[in-house]
Structure formats: structure tokens, C-alpha cells
Design a protein around this motif. Structure first.
Motif, PDB file in Angstrom:
ATOM      1  N   LYS A  11      31.418-103.581  11.298  1.00  0.00           N
ATOM      2  CA  LYS A  11      30.677-102.394  11.757  1.00  0.00           C
ATOM      3  C   LYS A  11      30.048-101.623  10.601  1.00  0.00           C
ATOM      4  N   GLU A  12      30.348-102.059   9.375  1.00  0.00           N
ATOM      5  CA  GLU A  12      29.892-101.361   8.168  1.00  0.00           C
ATOM      6  C   GLU A  12      30.326 -99.906   8.190  1.00  0.00           C
ATOM      7  N   ASP A  13      31.582 -99.703   8.557  1.00  0.00           N
ATOM      8  CA  ASP A  13      32.176 -98.372   8.586  1.00  0.00           C
ATOM      9  C   ASP A  13      32.778 -98.080   7.208  1.00  0.00           C
ATOM     10  N   PHE A  14      31.934 -97.652   6.303  1.00  0.00           N
ATOM     11  CA  PHE A  14      32.356 -97.465   4.926  1.00  0.00           C
ATOM     12  C   PHE A  14      33.239 -96.230   4.738  1.00  0.00           C
ATOM     13  N   MET A  50      34.445-103.790   8.247  1.00  0.00           N
ATOM     14  CA  MET A  50      33.424-104.543   7.519  1.00  0.00           C
ATOM     15  C   MET A  50      32.314-104.996   8.451  1.00  0.00           C
ATOM     16  N   LYS A  72      24.568-106.930   0.266  1.00  0.00           N
ATOM     17  CA  LYS A  72      24.384-105.507   0.540  1.00  0.00           C
ATOM     18  C   LYS A  72      25.687-104.885   1.041  1.00  0.00           C
ATOM     19  N   THR A  73      26.324-105.564   1.999  1.00  0.00           N
ATOM     20  CA  THR A  73      27.585-105.073   2.526  1.00  0.00           C
ATOM     21  C   THR A  73      28.668-105.071   1.447  1.00  0.00           C
ATOM     22  N   GLU A  99      28.069-102.012  -0.841  1.00  0.00           N
ATOM     23  CA  GLU A  99      28.388-100.760  -0.149  1.00  0.00           C
ATOM     24  C   GLU A  99      29.898-100.614   0.073  1.00  0.00           C
ATOM     25  N   ALA A 100      30.548-101.708   0.436  1.00  0.00           N
ATOM     26  CA  ALA A 100      31.997-101.669   0.634  1.00  0.00           C
ATOM     27  C   ALA A 100      32.716-101.398  -0.684  1.00  0.00           C
ATOM     28  N   ALA A 116      32.705-110.330   1.936  1.00  0.00           N
ATOM     29  CA  ALA A 116      31.675-109.708   2.766  1.00  0.00           C
ATOM     30  C   ALA A 116      30.690-110.750   3.256  1.00  0.00           C
ATOM     31  N   GLN A 117      29.950-110.383   4.308  1.00  0.00           N
ATOM     32  CA  GLN A 117      29.000-111.322   4.906  1.00  0.00           C
ATOM     33  C   GLN A 117      27.686-111.413   4.148  1.00  0.00           C
ATOM     34  N   ASN A 118      27.410-110.419   3.287  1.00  0.00           N
ATOM     35  CA  ASN A 118      26.183-110.450   2.484  1.00  0.00           C
ATOM     36  C   ASN A 118      26.345-109.515   1.288  1.00  0.00           C
TER      37      ASN A 118
END
Length: 261
Positions: free
Chosen positions: A232-235, A230, A65-66, A69-70, A61-63
């Protein structure tokens, strides 16, 4: 050809008593290692869960938080074994959070290439570590401890060397570049007792082929943590893909209750 003879401009001479000799050292012992038992009780539990799941979800992930959540989304989709690649920003922080929130899930850290990062991952709560190659210092340090180290290997010699040095399971990497499930099937013939985990380029549709070929599990990355999803943060999409992947693994495992050891 005699030693000391000159070939072109290069002169080769025999080693003299004063020539430096590489020194060998005895590997340091992990504090939790029990010298009376070769394997910690925690290792069979981790191996069994990996085999039962059939899938290790590999998260980049890029960070942080992501990443968290992922991971939540993948776990909601049915994932029970998850690794976070160590070069994900805040990877170890994410492991700490996830271990507290999901005590029944096995969490690991991937792409660990040195003992310093391995110890940091252990401190963060990781229950297993993975590498794309075999890092002997890590293998020696964690052998017999509560942490499962799964080294990477490519050739038959590398696979046998890692297992002979104490690896409980070996990651076959990069498997799709080596022939995919056909390569696994070929390796099972000389190495029927070595637990193998296939990694790289595996899709949801090919999970069954790898498990039928003899892998204990497969490492799945983009098939769960789709790059666009990832970004778009489309979890919701990640949860859907995780459900699809775990379902495919479950169907492949159906009727297979024997641990491949």
C-alpha cells in the motif's frame, strides 16, 4: 573390500596417475587490502555501529522508488543500519542514492551469492554485504578491505569455519527454524568470542531475547517493512514500526556498553 571389485552393476576402480586432480588456486587480493594489517579501520566502525544499533533493517521492495521511499521512512524512524536485498529491482541504484543522502548511516546489500554481485555492490557504495550462506570467494576477496562481509552459517561447524576463514561476524540463519534465541544461547558457550547476528523470523517483541542471549545484532525484515504496508506504500506505518523496533533494541542494549567480540 578390494578396489576394482564389482558391486552389482557398478565397478569401482582405483585412481590412476592419469585421473584428473582438482587444482587449488590462491584467492585474488582486493585492491584496498593492506598486507600489513589484517583488518581495515573501516571494519571496526561498521561492526561497532551494527552492535550499537542492535538491528539491521532488511528491505525488499517491488521497485526502486518504493525501496528508496521505504528506506527514508525506516531511517526517519530511527534505523541506522540498513540492507537492501540484491534481488530488489534497482537495489544498487537505491544504495547509491541513500549513501549520498545519509552519510552517517551504514548501508549494505543482502543475499549476495557471487563475487560479481559483490563487486557491483561495493561500487554502488555498500559498506557491508550479507549472504544466507558462506561464499568463500567473497570472503577471501573482501577480507582486510574496507567492506565488511557477513556470511551466513547454520551449524557449529559452518560458524567456526566461516570465522576461522576470516569472517569478522557470522549471520546465524535461519535462526527461528533452529530454535531461536535458545540456539544462540547454546552457541555462545563453545563460541564466546565469535560475533553473531541472528537472522530470520525475528519480531519486535523477541529482539530483547536475542540480544540477551548474546547476539551482536538481529536482522529485522517484516517487523519493519510490513508486507501490507509495502504493497500500500504506507510509509507512515513503516516509520512507526521502525521506531518501535529501534526502541526495543535500545532498551535491550541499555546498560550494555561492551562490544561482543
Amino acid at each position: 573390500m578390494e578396489c576394482g571389485r564389482t558391486i552389482g552393476s557398478v565397478s569401482r576402480s582405483p585412481r590412476t596417475p592419469s585421473s584428473p586432480v582438482r587444482q587449488t588456486t590462491i584467492p585474488l587480493q582486493h585492491p584496498s587490502r593492506n598486507p600489513l594489517h589484517a583488518t581495515s579501520a573501516a571494519l571496526p566502525q561498521t561492526l561497532t555501529q551494527i552492535h550499537k544499533a542492535g538491528v539491521i533493517a532488511c528491505l525488499r521492495a517491488q521497485n526502486v522508488k518504493t525501496a528508496v521511499e521505504a528506506a527514508h521512512a525506516a531511517l526517519a524512524g530511527g534505523v541506522s543500519v540498513l540492507e537492501i536485498v540484491i534481488n530488489t529491482p534497482g537495489a544498487l541504484e537505491a544504495i547509491k542514492v541513500l549513501c549520498k543522502d545519509y552519510p552517517s548511516v551504514k548501508f549494505g546489500v543482502g543475499t549476495v551469492l557471487n563475487i560479481e554481485d559483490a563487486r557491483k555492490a561495493e561500487k554502488a557504495g555498500a559498506q557491508f554485504l550479507m549472504s544466507p550462506c558462506t561464499v568463500m570467494e567473497i570472503l577471501h576477496w573482501f577480507r582486510g578491505s574496507e567492506i565488511l562481509y557477513i556470511p551466513g552459517a547454520m551449524t557449529p561447524t559452518e560458524i567456526f569455519s566461516a570465522y576461522n576463514a576470516g569472517a569478522e561476524a557470522v549471520k546465524i540463519y535461519p535462526v527461528s527454524a533452529l530454535g531461536g534465541e535458545k540456539y544462540i544461547s547454546t552457541l555462545r558457550k563453545p563460541f564466546p568470542t565469535i560475533p553473531m547476528i541472528a537472522s530470520q523470523g525475528i519480531t519486535a517483541e523477541s529482539i530483547g531475547k536475542y540480544i540477551n542471549a548474546g547476539t551482536s545484532a538481529v536482522v529485522i525484515s517484516d517487523a519493519i517493512f510490513n508486507k501490507d504496508a509495502m504493497i500500500k506504500e504506507d510509509f507512515d506505518e513503516i516509520q512507526r514500526l521502525a521506531h518501535l523496533v529501534t526502541l526495543e533494541a535500545s532498551l535491550a542494549r541499555k546498560g550494555d556498553s561492551k562490544i561482543k567480540q
